[in-house]
Design a protein around this motif. Structure first.
Motif, PDB file in Angstrom:
ATOM      1  N   THR A  16     -13.979 -19.362  26.352  1.00  0.00           N
ATOM      2  CA  THR A  16     -12.793 -18.699  25.803  1.00  0.00           C
ATOM      3  C   THR A  16     -13.034 -17.206  25.577  1.00  0.00           C
ATOM      4  OG1 THR A  16     -12.512 -20.765  24.578  1.00  0.00           O
ATOM      5  CG2 THR A  16     -10.962 -18.994  24.090  1.00  0.00           C
ATOM      6  N   TYR A  17     -14.226 -16.853  25.125  1.00  0.00           N
ATOM      7  CA  TYR A  17     -14.473 -15.458  24.738  1.00  0.00           C
ATOM      8  C   TYR A  17     -15.538 -14.762  25.588  1.00  0.00           C
ATOM      9  CZ  TYR A  17     -11.747 -16.948  20.756  1.00  0.00           C
ATOM     10  OH  TYR A  17     -10.749 -17.448  19.969  1.00  0.00           O
ATOM     11  N   GLY A  18     -16.188 -15.505  26.445  1.00  0.00           N
ATOM     12  CA  GLY A  18     -17.143 -14.882  27.360  1.00  0.00           C
ATOM     13  C   GLY A  18     -18.588 -15.018  26.932  1.00  0.00           C
ATOM     14  N   ARG A  19     -19.451 -14.818  27.914  1.00  0.00           N
ATOM     15  CA  ARG A  19     -20.897 -14.990  27.695  1.00  0.00           C
ATOM     16  C   ARG A  19     -21.443 -14.015  26.668  1.00  0.00           C
ATOM     17  NH1 ARG A  19     -23.248 -17.931  31.920  1.00  0.00           N
ATOM     18  NH2 ARG A  19     -25.300 -17.401  31.125  1.00  0.00           N
ATOM     19  N   ASN A  20     -20.909 -12.793  26.689  1.00  0.00           N
ATOM     20  CA  ASN A  20     -21.476 -11.762  25.811  1.00  0.00           C
ATOM     21  C   ASN A  20     -21.292 -12.107  24.339  1.00  0.00           C
ATOM     22  OD1 ASN A  20     -22.300 -10.386  28.024  1.00  0.00           O
ATOM     23  ND2 ASN A  20     -20.585  -8.927  28.011  1.00  0.00           N
ATOM     24  N   VAL A  21     -20.113 -12.627  24.015  1.00  0.00           N
ATOM     25  CA  VAL A  21     -19.865 -13.015  22.630  1.00  0.00           C
ATOM     26  C   VAL A  21     -20.872 -14.088  22.228  1.00  0.00           C
ATOM     27  CG1 VAL A  21     -18.200 -14.053  21.052  1.00  0.00           C
ATOM     28  CG2 VAL A  21     -17.428 -12.410  22.773  1.00  0.00           C
ATOM     29  N   TRP A  22     -21.048 -15.064  23.126  1.00  0.00           N
ATOM     30  CA  TRP A  22     -21.995 -16.149  22.836  1.00  0.00           C
ATOM     31  C   TRP A  22     -23.419 -15.605  22.690  1.00  0.00           C
ATOM     32  CZ3 TRP A  22     -22.307 -20.535  20.671  1.00  0.00           C
ATOM     33  CH2 TRP A  22     -23.435 -21.324  20.835  1.00  0.00           C
ATOM     34  N   ALA A  23     -23.796 -14.733  23.600  1.00  0.00           N
ATOM     35  CA  ALA A  23     -25.153 -14.176  23.560  1.00  0.00           C
ATOM     36  C   ALA A  23     -25.376 -13.455  22.235  1.00  0.00           C
ATOM     37  CB  ALA A  23     -25.366 -13.230  24.737  1.00  0.00           C
ATOM     38  N   GLY A  24     -24.355 -12.715  21.776  1.00  0.00           N
ATOM     39  CA  GLY A  24     -24.462 -11.992  20.503  1.00  0.00           C
ATOM     40  C   GLY A  24     -24.676 -12.945  19.334  1.00  0.00           C
ATOM     41  N   ILE A  25     -23.927 -14.046  19.356  1.00  0.00           N
ATOM     42  CA  ILE A  25     -24.041 -15.029  18.273  1.00  0.00           C
ATOM     43  C   ILE A  25     -25.435 -15.650  18.257  1.00  0.00           C
ATOM     44  CG2 ILE A  25     -23.245 -17.330  17.580  1.00  0.00           C
ATOM     45  CD1 ILE A  25     -20.394 -16.308  18.527  1.00  0.00           C
ATOM     46  N   MET A  26     -25.919 -16.029  19.443  1.00  0.00           N
ATOM     47  CA  MET A  26     -27.233 -16.673  19.511  1.00  0.00           C
ATOM     48  C   MET A  26     -28.345 -15.700  19.138  1.00  0.00           C
ATOM     49  SD  MET A  26     -26.792 -19.769  19.888  1.00  0.00           S
ATOM     50  CE  MET A  26     -28.202 -20.698  20.489  1.00  0.00           C
ATOM     51  N   LEU A  29     -28.441 -15.622  15.423  1.00  0.00           N
ATOM     52  CA  LEU A  29     -29.026 -16.847  14.862  1.00  0.00           C
ATOM     53  C   LEU A  29     -30.537 -16.882  15.077  1.00  0.00           C
ATOM     54  CD1 LEU A  29     -26.462 -19.654  15.757  1.00  0.00           C
ATOM     55  CD2 LEU A  29     -27.042 -18.803  13.487  1.00  0.00           C
ATOM     56  N   ASP A  30     -30.983 -16.227  16.142  1.00  0.00           N
ATOM     57  CA  ASP A  30     -32.414 -16.063  16.408  1.00  0.00           C
ATOM     58  C   ASP A  30     -33.159 -17.404  16.399  1.00  0.00           C
ATOM     59  OD1 ASP A  30     -34.687 -14.724  17.001  1.00  0.00           O
ATOM     60  OD2 ASP A  30     -35.188 -14.218  14.926  1.00  0.00           O
ATOM     61  N   LEU A  31     -32.739 -18.310  17.296  1.00  0.00           N
ATOM     62  CA  LEU A  31     -33.315 -19.656  17.323  1.00  0.00           C
ATOM     63  C   LEU A  31     -34.423 -19.779  18.360  1.00  0.00           C
ATOM     64  CD1 LEU A  31     -29.909 -21.545  17.276  1.00  0.00           C
ATOM     65  CD2 LEU A  31     -31.456 -21.252  15.341  1.00  0.00           C
ATOM     66  N   GLY A  32     -34.547 -18.767  19.210  1.00  0.00           N
ATOM     67  CA  GLY A  32     -35.548 -18.855  20.259  1.00  0.00           C
ATOM     68  C   GLY A  32     -35.013 -19.491  21.525  1.00  0.00           C
ATOM     69  N   PHE A  33     -33.721 -19.850  21.539  1.00  0.00           N
ATOM     70  CA  PHE A  33     -33.095 -20.323  22.770  1.00  0.00           C
ATOM     71  C   PHE A  33     -31.645 -19.855  22.775  1.00  0.00           C
ATOM     72  CE2 PHE A  33     -32.926 -23.678  19.586  1.00  0.00           C
ATOM     73  CZ  PHE A  33     -31.580 -23.996  19.556  1.00  0.00           C
ATOM     74  N   THR A  34     -31.001 -19.935  23.931  1.00  0.00           N
ATOM     75  CA  THR A  34     -29.641 -19.400  24.018  1.00  0.00           C
ATOM     76  C   THR A  34     -28.607 -20.461  24.340  1.00  0.00           C
ATOM     77  OG1 THR A  34     -30.029 -18.888  26.325  1.00  0.00           O
ATOM     78  CG2 THR A  34     -30.375 -17.099  24.754  1.00  0.00           C
ATOM     79  N   GLU A  35     -29.071 -21.659  24.692  1.00  0.00           N
ATOM     80  CA  GLU A  35     -28.121 -22.730  25.019  1.00  0.00           C
ATOM     81  C   GLU A  35     -28.522 -24.000  24.296  1.00  0.00           C
ATOM     82  OE1 GLU A  35     -27.738 -23.437  29.179  1.00  0.00           O
ATOM     83  OE2 GLU A  35     -27.289 -21.349  29.617  1.00  0.00           O
ATOM     84  N   PHE A  36     -27.525 -24.790  23.907  1.00  0.00           N
ATOM     85  CA  PHE A  36     -27.823 -26.075  23.269  1.00  0.00           C
ATOM     86  C   PHE A  36     -27.934 -27.145  24.333  1.00  0.00           C
ATOM     87  CE2 PHE A  36     -26.067 -23.789  19.643  1.00  0.00           C
ATOM     88  CZ  PHE A  36     -26.976 -24.138  18.656  1.00  0.00           C
TER      89      PHE A  36
END
Lengths: 198, 342
Positions: A16-26, A29-36
């Motif tokens: 809905t909002y694009g990869r960049n928005v998702w990348a920014g959120i991840m 969160l700084d989890l060490g991964f970018t996809e669930f």
């Protein structure tokens, strides 16, 4: 929390909002991964954090985000399997409503460790129902908003005209009122039993 | 006549895919779902056994034979394309008038396991199945499981990719990209199992310490990378170069049993390694000493023994000054002889 739920939230943001928005959120969160991973399990707290952060980033109230997720879940071509699986529950919207009680069991049949809140349909009069949503596992609040988005979109899918009202939360239960104005208001979307799963 | 319409009505709801047969085995009535297979007009009056072949049990062509199967599970096949396999069960009707066509039968049909193709072939909808029929639930389950399996499969592929990458890293020397000591054990094990001839070469760089000490570690790393490339260029595709230590390498040559060829390769390697290597405007000068051994010289090749012998040959080579190659010979243990190319 089941990875499928986090994955759906991820897909919703990305589609809905694009990869960049998702990348920014991840990144935040700084989890060490970018996809669930949809087939793994994550801490419940993480899902709560994720949803709160999405609401902040999108500058939208959390309930609206949740309702949008419900809509996305049954309308976006990238997750069309969900809509198809839901359409198996009934020939028309009323049958679909009547099958909501079975939904958590149906879900469990498909993915045995995916536990959803209980759903109960109450009939108050002709074409007047309410859906009672039980407490979500892991203390995630607001599943009722997801159900609202999902019901609204499924009504469209069946071609029914409904009026939905989220009545809020009481004792951990959420209530969504459903007023069915017309069952065959529009054509609805096509559903073939034997189509190939996408 | 009222009786028969009551029976038909009941059956239409309870088992939408049924037929009522006359005493002669002709279809008198067909359930609504059967219209998807053939138009009603074509069905009525057709002989049941012309519509469907009874595959099991094996019976004769008469209606009496068919009635004899009462209560048994019938394996049927549609005679016209797409020749769908079906299941059925027959109930004979009484001989005296009163309940359906006298001497006739009711047959209820289902698709059995072929239902997944059948819903597609005949565009079936949930209205074609009785309300109590679990077919739609089964279709749901098939689709849900396929979706879940697809996700599982994707996860497995990703994990597999990560595993391969991790293994590659564990077996690779990060500076030179050559195989490392850990990889060597696996390669050696495979070599012995393959029972093919091979040659082992122990190669030590000469004067490398001087490069490191005088020109710094960056120069040393540069030399090692250069040397690694050079050796990889010199070997054949299925040969292996392993960096076993700082400036120590092991080369494995598959299917090599000719001492002359081995000596030629060693000579070429040393000559190439002795070309000065430019680094930041300066030149690094090194050489190499090589000790080698051939599996064909052993009755039963033993890796540890061969490695030891290659080491003996290497020390013999170093003894003779730098830039020499010595092939192992049993006499080397005592006097430091052996074939050599300097």
């Amino acid at each position: 929390m089941h990875g499928l739920i986090n994955r759906i939230i991820e897909r919703f943001v990305r589609d809905t909002y694009g990869r960049n928005v998702w990348a920014g959120i991840m990144q935040e969160l700084d989890l060490g991964f970018t996809e669930f991973e949809p087939m793994l399990t994550y801490e419940n707290e993480l899902t709560v954090q994720l949803l709160d952060l999405i609401a902040v980033r999108l500058d939208k109230p959390l309930p609206d985000v949740l309702e949008d997720i419900g809509t996305y879940l049954v309308s976006h071509p990238n997750v069309k399997a969900v809509r198809r699986l839901l359409r198996f529950s009934g020939e028309n919207f009323v049958e679909f409503l009547h099958s909501l009680d079975d939904l958590p069991a149906r879900t469990k049949l498909a993915v045995s460790d995916l536990i959803l809140p209980s759903l109960e349909l109450r009939e108050h009069g002709p074409n007047f129902y309410s859906v009672v949503i039980g407490a979500a596992p892991g203390g995630i609040c607001g599943f009722g908003h997801v159900v609202t988005g999902l019901l609204r979109t499924m009504a469209d899918d069946y071609g029914a005209l409904v009026y939905l009202d989220y009545k809020g939360q009481r004792d951990g239960m959420e209530i969504v009122e459903v007023r069915l104005l017309e069952t065959a208001f529009a054509e609805g979307r096509d559903f073939v039993l034997g189509a190939r799963a996408g | 006549m009222t009786d028969i319409s009551v029976l038909e009505g009941m059956l239409n709801t309870l088992c939408p895919m049924h037929v009522i047969l006359s005493k002669t085995g002709h279809i008198e009535h067909a359930g609504p779902a059967l219209n998807k297979l053939l138009p009603q007009d074509n069905l009525i009056g057709m002989r049941f056994l012309e519509l469907l072949q009874v595959k099991r049990p094996n019976i004769g062509p008469s209606m009496e034979d068919l009635r004899g199967t009462g209560g048994m599970k019938l394996h049927l096949k549609l005679r016209c394309p797409p020749c769908t396999e079906m299941k059925g069960v027959l109930v004979p009707l009484p001989e005296d008038a009163g309940f359906g066509p006298p001497g006739g039968a009711v047959v209820n049909l289902s698709f059995g396991i072929s239902v997944i193709d059948a819903v597609r072939d005949f565009s079936l909808t949930s209205a074609d199945f009785a309300a109590t029929d679990l077919t739609v639930e089964m279709l749901y389950l098939v689709e849900a499981k396929s979706a879940a399996m697809a996700e599982s499969h994707k996860l497995n592929m990703r994990l597999q990719g990560a595993k391969i990458a991790a293994e590659e890293q564990a077996f690779t020397d990060t500076l030179t990209g050559l195989k490392n000591r850990r990889a060597m054990d696996h390669i050696m094990e495979r070599l012995v199992q393959s029972e093919q001839d091979f040659a082992l070469m122990n190669l030590d760089l000469d004067f490398f310490k001087a490069v490191n000490d005088n020109m710094g570690h960056a120069a040393g790393d540069h030399v090692l990378q250069h040397v690694a490339r050079l050796m990889v260029d010199e070997i054949r595709g299925n040969d292996t170069v392993i960096r076993t230590g700082g400036d120590e390498f092991v080369l494995i040559f598959n299917n090599l049993s000719d001492r002359k060829i081995l000596a030629e390769i060693a000579g070429r390697l040393i000559a190439k390694l002795e070309h000065p290597i430019p680094f930041n405007g300066q030149e690094c000068k090194i050489s190499a000493s090589i000790g080698s051994t051939l599996s064909c010289d052993y009755k039963s090749p033993d890796i540890d023994r061969m490695m030891q012998d290659a080491d003996v040959a290497l020390y013999a080579a170093k003894d003779r000054g730098r830039g020499c190659h010595v092939i192992y010979d049993v006499g080397l243990w005592h006097i430091g002889q052996g074939e050599q190319t300097c």
